[in-house]
Structure formats: C-alpha cells, structure tokens
Design a protein around this motif. Structure first.
Motif, mmCIF file in Angstrom:
data_model
loop_
_atom_site.group_PDB
_atom_site.id
_atom_site.type_symbol
_atom_site.label_atom_id
_atom_site.label_comp_id
_atom_site.label_asym_id
_atom_site.label_seq_id
_atom_site.Cartn_x
_atom_site.Cartn_y
_atom_site.Cartn_z
ATOM 1 N N UNK A 174 15.020 4.336 -11.088
ATOM 2 C CA UNK A 174 16.092 2.483 -10.921
ATOM 3 C C UNK A 174 17.582 2.349 -11.446
ATOM 4 N N UNK A 175 18.152 1.106 -10.563
ATOM 5 C CA UNK A 175 19.382 1.316 -10.807
ATOM 6 C C UNK A 175 19.396 0.096 -12.360
ATOM 7 N N UNK A 176 20.097 0.183 -13.308
ATOM 8 C CA UNK A 176 19.848 -0.929 -14.337
ATOM 9 C C UNK A 176 19.754 -1.767 -14.162
ATOM 10 N N UNK A 177 19.246 -2.632 -14.337
ATOM 11 C CA UNK A 177 18.943 -4.083 -13.915
ATOM 12 C C UNK A 177 20.366 -5.578 -14.305
ATOM 13 N N UNK A 178 21.282 -5.306 -12.993
ATOM 14 C CA UNK A 178 22.080 -6.650 -13.404
ATOM 15 C C UNK A 178 22.795 -6.979 -12.665
ATOM 16 N N UNK A 179 21.436 -6.693 -11.332
ATOM 17 C CA UNK A 179 22.274 -8.242 -10.684
ATOM 18 C C UNK A 179 20.993 -9.104 -10.073
ATOM 19 N N UNK A 180 20.489 -9.811 -9.257
ATOM 20 C CA UNK A 180 19.611 -10.555 -9.227
ATOM 21 C C UNK A 180 18.979 -9.523 -8.238
ATOM 22 N N UNK A 181 19.146 -8.515 -7.101
ATOM 23 C CA UNK A 181 18.375 -7.734 -6.345
ATOM 24 C C UNK A 181 18.517 -6.470 -7.117
ATOM 25 N N UNK A 182 18.046 -5.241 -7.827
ATOM 26 C CA UNK A 182 18.704 -4.392 -7.908
ATOM 27 C C UNK A 182 17.956 -3.396 -6.705
ATOM 28 N N UNK A 183 18.589 -2.197 -6.526
ATOM 29 C CA UNK A 183 18.566 -1.758 -5.874
ATOM 30 C C UNK A 183 18.363 -0.586 -5.878
ATOM 31 N N UNK A 184 16.603 0.244 -6.811
ATOM 32 C CA UNK A 184 16.114 1.724 -6.966
ATOM 33 C C UNK A 184 16.604 2.284 -5.739
ATOM 34 N N UNK A 185 16.084 3.643 -5.834
ATOM 35 C CA UNK A 185 15.735 4.837 -5.250
ATOM 36 C C UNK A 185 14.637 5.171 -4.931
ATOM 37 N N UNK A 186 14.408 5.433 -4.433
ATOM 38 C CA UNK A 186 12.589 6.317 -4.348
ATOM 39 C C UNK A 186 12.826 7.556 -3.406
ATOM 40 N N UNK A 187 11.469 8.418 -3.731
ATOM 41 C CA UNK A 187 12.181 9.700 -2.748
ATOM 42 C C UNK A 187 11.012 9.227 -2.086
ATOM 43 N N UNK A 188 10.937 10.249 -1.318
ATOM 44 C CA UNK A 188 9.222 10.329 -0.292
ATOM 45 C C UNK A 188 8.782 11.343 -0.011
ATOM 46 N N UNK A 189 7.676 11.216 0.748
ATOM 47 C CA UNK A 189 6.837 11.977 0.522
ATOM 48 C C UNK A 189 6.573 12.972 1.952
ATOM 49 N N UNK A 190 6.125 13.727 2.822
ATOM 50 C CA UNK A 190 6.237 14.041 3.413
ATOM 51 C C UNK A 190 4.749 13.996 3.939
ATOM 52 N N UNK A 191 4.705 14.610 5.297
ATOM 53 C CA UNK A 191 3.735 14.346 5.971
ATOM 54 C C UNK A 191 2.513 15.695 6.130
ATOM 55 N N UNK A 192 2.875 16.521 5.571
ATOM 56 C CA UNK A 192 1.926 17.823 5.045
ATOM 57 C C UNK A 192 1.687 17.650 3.883
ATOM 58 N N UNK A 193 2.423 16.677 2.456
ATOM 59 C CA UNK A 193 1.376 16.181 1.850
ATOM 60 C C UNK A 193 0.318 14.892 1.820
ATOM 61 N N UNK A 194 0.706 14.750 3.119
ATOM 62 C CA UNK A 194 -0.126 13.513 3.049
ATOM 63 C C UNK A 194 -1.443 14.394 3.834
ATOM 64 N N UNK A 195 -1.352 15.121 4.951
ATOM 65 C CA UNK A 195 -2.943 16.026 5.185
ATOM 66 C C UNK A 195 -3.305 16.503 4.125
ATOM 67 N N UNK A 196 -2.312 17.361 3.111
ATOM 68 C CA UNK A 196 -3.196 18.580 2.273
ATOM 69 C C UNK A 196 -4.337 17.038 1.398
ATOM 70 N N UNK A 197 -4.178 16.036 1.007
ATOM 71 C CA UNK A 197 -4.868 14.911 0.717
ATOM 72 C C UNK A 197 -5.644 13.681 1.360
ATOM 73 N N UNK A 198 -6.448 14.812 2.225
ATOM 74 C CA UNK A 198 -7.896 15.044 3.220
ATOM 75 C C UNK A 198 -8.755 14.397 3.113
ATOM 76 N N UNK A 199 -9.337 13.977 1.623
ATOM 77 C CA UNK A 199 -10.740 14.127 0.981
ATOM 78 C C UNK A 199 -11.114 12.524 0.531
ATOM 79 N N UNK A 200 -11.577 12.455 0.537
ATOM 80 C CA UNK A 200 -12.554 10.885 -0.797
ATOM 81 C C UNK A 200 -12.164 10.727 -1.685
ATOM 82 N N UNK A 201 -11.721 12.283 -2.648
ATOM 83 C CA UNK A 201 -11.746 12.845 -4.221
ATOM 84 C C UNK A 201 -9.932 12.370 -4.066
ATOM 85 N N UNK A 202 -9.396 12.105 -2.590
ATOM 86 C CA UNK A 202 -7.813 12.517 -2.908
ATOM 87 C C UNK A 202 -7.690 12.310 -1.646
ATOM 88 N N UNK A 203 -7.139 10.730 -1.551
ATOM 89 C CA UNK A 203 -6.793 10.055 0.532
ATOM 90 C C UNK A 203 -6.114 9.930 0.041
#
Length: 264
Positions: A174-203
């Motif tokens: 997170x960017x330090x909260x110094x304004x009314x609209x902070x702009x955090x950055x967030x890492x994304x996920x790949x489709x390969x990671x999605x495909x690896x979580x393909x069961x009822x235990x990790x969906x």
C-alpha cells in the motif's frame, strides 16, 4: 444512521446481499487469511465494512488490514448472531480480536456487553459484544481474530456511508495513506496458477480478468456445490455470466472471494 450501516453490513455478511453494496460491504475471510499480511486490505478503513470470520476449532487465526489517514476515526464493533452456538458461549470462549496500529501498539477488544440488535432486513437478532473508537494514526492497521472454539463473528469497521470501498487481496504494497484516494499496487495471478488450483480443496477461478478463491463458497452456494466445483481451475467467465447474467446478488457475493487481477 450508524445502526442502519451496521444493519445493512450484517445482512451482507450473513446472507446473499443486495447490490450495489455501497459502503456496507461484506468481506469473507478465507482459510488462507491466517495473518494480516496474507489477509485482505480495506483500502479506506473509514468506509463501513462487515468482515466475517468463521472458525471450526480452537487456535485458528484469520486476519485483515485497513488503511487510515491521520486524524480519521477508527471505529470497530464485534458482533455475533443471536443463536446457537455463539450466543450460548461464554465470553472466554468467543474469538479474540487484536488491533495493531502502524507503530506497532496493540489493543485487544474487550467483550463488555451483549446488547441485542434486531436487524430488520432479514428479521434476525444479533448481539454487540464490544465497540471501540479512537483517533487513527496514518498508515495500515492490522486486525487478528483468534478462535477459542467453533464460532463465527463479524467485525464492523468504519462508519462512512454512501461510497463504495475497495478491498484488495494478494501481495499488496500500500501507498502511505496521505490522500482521500490511496493507490495501492497489487501483484496479479497467472492462468497457470488458476489451473493448478482445480479441486474442491483449493478452488480458484478466473472471472472477468480477476482471480477468485471460491473454496469457501462451494459448501454455501445455494445452487449446490457442483455449480462452483465446475469452475475450479478454469476461466469461469462465460459460465458465471450464463448462469447469473447481470444479477447483483451473486456478483456481490463473488467480490468477497477476490484474490486479485489476472495477468495476461
């Protein structure tokens, strides 16, 4: 107005919410949210959120974070639904909540009441257990909930109505909260990671270029578990839209399981 905010927030936390959620957003803590660093970030902690934490055994932890500007009001409430098993538990059996400020000072919520609160939208009774307010320091607060037996609680954070709050999951810096609209950055996920979580235990599923952890939704989906397990490990955009179209209730419930954006 404050009780109205809590009422709508609680409705979102315990049943399928109406949409738009506005300021009264439900946030469901996942089994993977075992520390503040792993849990979701409420970008603006003055917006009214209802954070739901459910536990099946003693010693489990779930956590989240919230951002504040210096001088903001930190407003927190601890609540339970007024039915078994929670309302029959002693205070010493209910989960603990520890709030840690950006400088590392911690405050434990003390259960000091069992004030009845009738929520008219679903005709359900709740109990206030604790309420805490203070003037916030600038930065990110952490909230850690630890179970002492099987129970579910809701932590109400913020009291600002009429705005949509942002909730981020994943590796958030997170960017330090110094304004009314902070702009955090967030890492994304790949489709390969999605495909690896393909069961009822990790969906996991990718829907509209966002990745969701649907594991906890499998057992609570009103249309049956199969509708969710069929999305595990896939791009479920077409299936989700085909089933629900523009319906706001499923879309709002889905938002509570957001992990982050899909990297293409």
């Amino acid at each position: 107005m404050k009780r109205t905010a809590i009422a709508i927030a609680l409705l979102g936390a315990f049943v399928l919410p109406s949409y738009p959620a506005n300021a009264h957003q439900p946030v469901v803590l996942l089994n993977s949210d075992t520390s503040a660093a792993k849990g979701p970030l409420l970008v603006d902690g003055t917006v009214s959120f209802a954070v739901r934490a459910s536990f099946t055994k003693p010693g489990e932890k779930k956590a989240f974070r919230a951002g504040f500007k210096a001088g903001d009001q930190l407003s927190v409430q601890l609540l339970i639904i007024d039915k078994k098993p929670e309302n029959k538990l002693k205070s010493s059996q209910l989960p603990t909540v520890v709030i840690t400020d950006p400088l590392g000072a911690s405050t434990s919520l003390k259960i000091s009441e069992r004030t009845k609160f009738f929520e008219p939208y679903s005709s359900t009774n709740y109990l206030y257990l604790a309420r805490y307010t203070s003037t916030a320091k600038e930065g990110t607060y952490s909230f850690v909930i630890t179970s002492r037996t099987k129970a579910a609680v809701t932590i109400g954070v913020g009291d600002r109505e009429g705005v949509q709050g942002d909730v981020l999951r994943g590796q958030v810096t997170p960017t330090p909260v110094v304004s009314a609209t902070p702009t955090p950055t967030i890492a994304g996920y790949t489709m390969e990671q999605v495909k690896a979580n393909n069961s009822a235990q990790k969906c996991w599923s990718a829907i509209d270029s966002k990745v969701y952890d649907l594991t906890n939704w499998i057992s609570s989906h009103p249309g049956g578990a199969g509708a969710i397990t069929s999305l595990c490990g896939t791009d479920g955009t077409a299936a989700f839209k085909g089933q629900h179209g523009g319906s706001g209730q499923p879309a709002s419930r889905l938002a509570g399981y957001l992990l982050g954006p899909l990297n293409k």
